[in-house]
Design an enzyme around this catalytic site. Sequence first.
Site, PDB file in Angstrom:
ATOM      1  N   GLY A  90       0.729  -1.258  -0.143  1.00  0.00           N
ATOM      2  CA  GLY A  90      -0.044   0.123   0.056  1.00  0.00           C
ATOM      3  C   GLY A  90       0.796   1.232   0.021  1.00  0.00           C
ATOM      4  N   ASP A 125       8.272   5.925   8.248  1.00  0.00           N
ATOM      5  CA  ASP A 125       8.052   7.588   8.819  1.00  0.00           C
ATOM      6  C   ASP A 125       7.190   8.180   7.789  1.00  0.00           C
ATOM      7  OD1 ASP A 125       9.536   8.207   6.755  1.00  0.00           O
ATOM      8  OD2 ASP A 125      11.116   8.995   8.039  1.00  0.00           O
ATOM      9  N   ASP A 252       4.462  -4.505  -7.506  1.00  0.00           N
ATOM     10  CA  ASP A 252       4.019  -3.229  -7.064  1.00  0.00           C
ATOM     11  C   ASP A 252       4.462  -2.008  -7.811  1.00  0.00           C
ATOM     12  OD1 ASP A 252       6.120  -4.374  -5.188  1.00  0.00           O
ATOM     13  OD2 ASP A 252       6.000  -2.077  -4.597  1.00  0.00           O
TER      14      ASP A 252
END
Length: 484
Positions: A90, A125, A252
Site C-alpha cells: 500500500g 515514517d 507493485d
Amino acid sequence: MKTLETLEFINRYSRLPQEFYSRQAVAPLAGLRWLTGSPAAAALLDLDIEQFKRRDIADVIAGSASWAGSDPLAMVYSGHQFGGYTPRLGDGRGLLLGEVQNTKGEVWDVHLKGAGPTPYSRMGDGRAVLRSSIREYLCSESLAALGVPTTRALGLLGSDEPVYRESEERGAMLIRIAKTHVRFGHFEYFYYSQQHELLKRLSEFCLETYFTHCTSFVLPYEAMFAEIVERTAKMIAYWQAYGFCHGVMNTDNFSILGDTFDFGPFAFLDDYDPRFICNHSDSQGRYAFYRQPSIAYWNLQCLAQALTPVIEMEGLRKGLESFEPVLVKEFSELMRRRLGLPEFTESDHEMLKAWLQLLATNKMDYTLAFRWLGEVRPGRQPEKLRNEFMQLPEFDAWLEQYQRRLKGQDWDQRQQLMNAVNPHYVMRNYLLQEAIEKAGAGDISEVERLFLIMQNPFDEQPEFLKYAKRSPQWGKSLEISCSS
C-alpha cells in the site's frame, strides 16, 4: 488556464468500496516550501504555471490550506518484491490527492509522495527525502522528453525537517501525475487475500475507466489483459533501446497502463554493459539490465495468476503470448531508427548484435556511441567515434559493413533523422548527484538547469556541451540503493 482552486477534480477511485483505500490527511513538513515545477506537466492539467509563484502553493498542496475537490487517500495493494510475495503493502508514504480532468477530457491522478505515515507505512515514517525526490522529478520528465512511456512530475517541495535514512537528510515532497496509480499489486492483493468479489470489482473499474474501448469486445477482460501485456512490452522495448535501468521491478512498481513507475535506484547506462546492476540493494542481480524483459514477463505472469477468477486460463495464455513478438517488433523499430536504417532486415539484426558486442567489449558510452554514429560518411573514418575504440580492426570491419548497408543514402538527411532519436543528453547519475548536493546546500539552480537541458535531449545545445560528456569514473561507480 486553471488555478489550483479551479482544477476539475472528478475522483473516480474514491468511489470504490472502503476496502480499496484509507482516507488520510497530509502530514505537513516543517518549513515546507515550493522549489520548482514542470511547465510541461502543468500543461497536462491545464494549470497556469504562474501558480508555481504563489506564496501559498506549498500550503495548498500539503493540505494546510483548503484545496477544493481533493480527496486524499492511501491505496492498499501487495506485490512480489525481488521475487518474494509481500501480502500487504500500500501507499506507505504517498497519497492520491484526487483525479483531475483537463479540457481535452483526459484524466490525471495527482499524487503526493512523502505525505506522511499511513496505515500501510509498516513502521516507516511516511516521508521522502530531497535526494530521491529530485531524482524522480528529473528522471520522469526527462524520460517523457525522450518519448519513453512514463508517469510525470508536476513539482518538487523541500523542507527543513530532518528525515533519517543511512544519514540525516531533509524531508521533501514530490507531486506526481499519472494516468493511473493502479498497479499489478492491486490485483494480487485481492487475489491472495481471497477477496475475489472485490478483485472482480477492481477489474470492472479498470475496464470501464482505463480500457473503455475494450468493452465492445466479445471477451472484454481478455482484451484488457492483452493490452496490458502489449503496453508493458512496448515500455520495456523503450527501456532496452535507450539503456534505461529501472532497478526495482517489483510487481507493485508496474502500472497497468505500461508507464514507467516508481523511480528508485534507476540509471541510464554509461558504458554499455548488459549485466549492469544499478541497484546497490540488488545483491543477486535480479534486475540487471539484460534481465528486464524476462522480469517484465514474469510480472505479467503474476498478474495473470491474480486474474484467474476473472479470465479463463486460455485467455490469459493467449494474452501472454503477445509479449515477446510485441517487444521484438517495437525494439527492432527503435533500433532501426537509432542505426539510421531505412528498414530492418534479418542481416541487420546480426549487424546490430555485432555493434552491441563491440560497445560492450570496448566499454563504449552507450548514448554517445549512437549519437556519433550519425556522423559516419562514406569513404572516411569517423574519428570522434573511432578514437574511443580499443579494437580498431574489429570496429573498422563493422564500419565497412555498415557503410555498404547505407550505400546510396542521403547522409545528411540520415544524420538529421538519427539525431531526432539518438539523444545528445541523458540523465546520468553523476549529474544528478551534483544537482542533489547543491540542492542540499540550498541551491536549486542545478536541478533547474538539468531539467531545462533534458527537456530537449536531442538538440545540440552548444552552451551545455559539458553535460553531454562521458561520465567520470566516480560517476560510474555511484551506489544507488532502495533507501529514500
